[in-house]
Motif scaffolding. Structure first.
Motif, PDB file in Angstrom:
ATOM      1  N   ILE A 100       0.897  -0.744  -0.010  1.00  0.00           N
ATOM      2  CA  ILE A 100      -0.404   0.048  -0.108  1.00  0.00           C
ATOM      3  C   ILE A 100       1.130   0.702  -0.113  1.00  0.00           C
ATOM      4  CG2 ILE A 100      -1.673   1.359   1.474  1.00  0.00           C
ATOM      5  CD1 ILE A 100      -2.550  -1.397   2.282  1.00  0.00           C
ATOM      6  N   PRO A 101       0.973   1.907  -0.890  1.00  0.00           N
ATOM      7  CA  PRO A 101       2.242   2.976  -1.358  1.00  0.00           C
ATOM      8  C   PRO A 101       1.425   4.490  -1.307  1.00  0.00           C
ATOM      9  CG  PRO A 101       2.413   1.909  -3.223  1.00  0.00           C
ATOM     10  CD  PRO A 101       1.146   0.918  -2.293  1.00  0.00           C
ATOM     11  N   VAL A 102       1.893   5.559  -1.426  1.00  0.00           N
ATOM     12  CA  VAL A 102       1.109   7.012  -1.551  1.00  0.00           C
ATOM     13  C   VAL A 102       1.975   7.782  -2.034  1.00  0.00           C
ATOM     14  CG1 VAL A 102       1.617   7.660   0.949  1.00  0.00           C
ATOM     15  CG2 VAL A 102       0.109   8.615  -0.472  1.00  0.00           C
ATOM     16  N   ILE A 103       2.728   7.645  -3.554  1.00  0.00           N
ATOM     17  CA  ILE A 103       3.117   8.739  -4.049  1.00  0.00           C
ATOM     18  C   ILE A 103       2.719  10.429  -3.520  1.00  0.00           C
ATOM     19  CG2 ILE A 103       3.803   9.696  -6.684  1.00  0.00           C
ATOM     20  CD1 ILE A 103       3.319   6.117  -5.731  1.00  0.00           C
ATOM     21  N   GLU A 104       4.447  10.142  -2.804  1.00  0.00           N
ATOM     22  CA  GLU A 104       4.354  11.364  -2.991  1.00  0.00           C
ATOM     23  C   GLU A 104       4.901  12.728  -3.498  1.00  0.00           C
ATOM     24  OE1 GLU A 104       4.656  11.542   2.413  1.00  0.00           O
ATOM     25  OE2 GLU A 104       7.079  11.326   0.768  1.00  0.00           O
ATOM     26  N   GLU A 105       5.748  12.663  -4.501  1.00  0.00           N
ATOM     27  CA  GLU A 105       5.723  13.107  -5.321  1.00  0.00           C
ATOM     28  C   GLU A 105       6.410  12.440  -7.047  1.00  0.00           C
ATOM     29  OE1 GLU A 105       7.966  17.216  -4.676  1.00  0.00           O
ATOM     30  OE2 GLU A 105       8.390  16.242  -2.345  1.00  0.00           O
ATOM     31  N   GLY A 106       6.349  12.871  -8.283  1.00  0.00           N
ATOM     32  CA  GLY A 106       6.601  12.705  -8.655  1.00  0.00           C
ATOM     33  C   GLY A 106       5.894  11.346  -9.707  1.00  0.00           C
ATOM     34  N   ALA A 107       6.422  10.435 -10.373  1.00  0.00           N
ATOM     35  CA  ALA A 107       5.191   9.642 -10.898  1.00  0.00           C
ATOM     36  C   ALA A 107       5.742   8.226 -10.853  1.00  0.00           C
ATOM     37  CB  ALA A 107       4.172  10.240 -11.944  1.00  0.00           C
ATOM     38  N   GLU A 108       5.453   6.940 -10.557  1.00  0.00           N
ATOM     39  CA  GLU A 108       6.015   6.018 -11.058  1.00  0.00           C
ATOM     40  C   GLU A 108       5.059   5.430 -11.962  1.00  0.00           C
ATOM     41  OE1 GLU A 108       6.966   1.858  -8.456  1.00  0.00           O
ATOM     42  OE2 GLU A 108       5.219   3.077  -7.584  1.00  0.00           O
ATOM     43  N   CYS A 109       5.676   4.552 -12.814  1.00  0.00           N
ATOM     44  CA  CYS A 109       4.779   3.550 -13.665  1.00  0.00           C
ATOM     45  C   CYS A 109       5.084   1.673 -13.746  1.00  0.00           C
ATOM     46  CB  CYS A 109       5.406   4.469 -15.286  1.00  0.00           C
ATOM     47  SG  CYS A 109       7.477   3.467 -15.790  1.00  0.00           S
ATOM     48  N   TYR A 110       4.541   0.971 -13.670  1.00  0.00           N
ATOM     49  CA  TYR A 110       4.456  -0.192 -13.238  1.00  0.00           C
ATOM     50  C   TYR A 110       3.484  -1.201 -13.985  1.00  0.00           C
ATOM     51  CZ  TYR A 110       0.096   0.224 -10.367  1.00  0.00           C
ATOM     52  OH  TYR A 110      -0.926   1.089 -10.064  1.00  0.00           O
TER      53      TYR A 110
END
Length: 279
Positions: free
Chosen positions: A43-53
């Protein structure tokens, strides 16, 4: 959004309030995760930027403010979706823990929770997950400076809200009757020794309730979560010392606050001025 490139730094940590769980605080620039899975709920929360998966045969991009949950045992990858990379906080929650929260919410046994593949874009849920992660990390890093009662409440609040709003099969919220006697018992436990650390689990055990239902019952009948009500009682006690001319440091310690800055922060939020100025 930041224009500065993130570094590749990561820190895994644990907390005694959540046995068997791992937490991650990290930022990545050019790191790429190979296909892998976890035995826990990711269970992540993205704080800044962006992730692809890659996940369940599709490609996803999780931007700041989103919560891209991965179910236990399911393959996924991870890499940057922006030139600068991404920064996030992650819970790896044991299946047994998430199952227990679902059961507590419903008041009876529930099917094993699962979450759809779609990224959760719910700003309120993201804030709850982030707040819980920060609160638990504060206990781990600062030790006695944190508040276990507040941290555990934030954790149950985040996970139960996730389940009720976004699980594939959402647990129904059990009906709760008035129980003034139990609330009064919890109040007595909270003020018995306001300088002693107290967890939400310990408070719930005082009245023979589950953690979730103890917090929910208390909040419904007082209008405040247990840790917030306890801090209000601490502040009320502090006023007498300030009126008598005691130093802010002495009043903070006598009122059960971990340090002067902790006391000052809560005092100003409630009364609008720092305690020294109020005095």
């Amino acid at each position: 959004m930041t224009a500065t490139r993130f570094s590749n730094t990561a820190r895994y940590w644990r907390t005694p309030l959540l046995p068997g769980a791992d937490m991650l605080t990290a930022e990545y620039y050019d790191h790429e995760f190979t296909p892998h899975w976890h035995d826990a709920y990711t269970i992540p929360v993205i704080e800044e930027g962006a992730e692809c998966y890659d996940y369940r045969g599709s490609k996803y991009v999780a931007e700041a403010g989103s919560v891209p949950i991965i179910n236990p045992g399911e393959l996924h990858t991870g890499a940057r979706a922006m030139d600068v990379g991404w920064r996030y906080r992650v819970f790896y929650l044991p299946v047994e823990f998430v199952q227990s929260v679902a059961n507590e919410v419903a008041g009876r046994a529930q099917p094993t929770p699962w979450f759809p593949a779609d990224i959760i874009r719910d700003a309120d849920v993201a804030r709850r997950v982030q707040r819980a992660h920060q609160a638990l990390e504060g206990l781990e890093v600062l030790e006695s400076a944190g508040d276990p009662l507040a941290a555990e409440h934030a954790l149950f609040d985040a996970v139960s809200t996730l389940l009720v709003r976004h699980a594939g099969q959402r647990p129904p919220v059990a009906h709760m009757r008035l129980d003034t006697a139990r609330v009064e018992s919890m109040k007595s436990r909270l003020v018995d020794d306001m300088s002693a650390p107290l967890s939400l689990t310990e408070l719930a055990q005082t009245v023979g309730l589950s953690t979730f239902h103890a917090a929910r019952l208390f909040t419904r009948e007082t209008g405040l979560a247990p840790h917030a009500w306890r801090n209000q009682m601490r502040l009320n006690r502090a006023l007498k010392g300030l009126r008598a001319g005691a130093s802010v440091t002495d009043v903070a310690a006598a009122s059960g606050f971990t340090d002067q800055s902790h006391f000052t922060r809560h005092f100003k939020k409630t009364f609008g001025v720092p305690p020294g100025r109020w005095r």
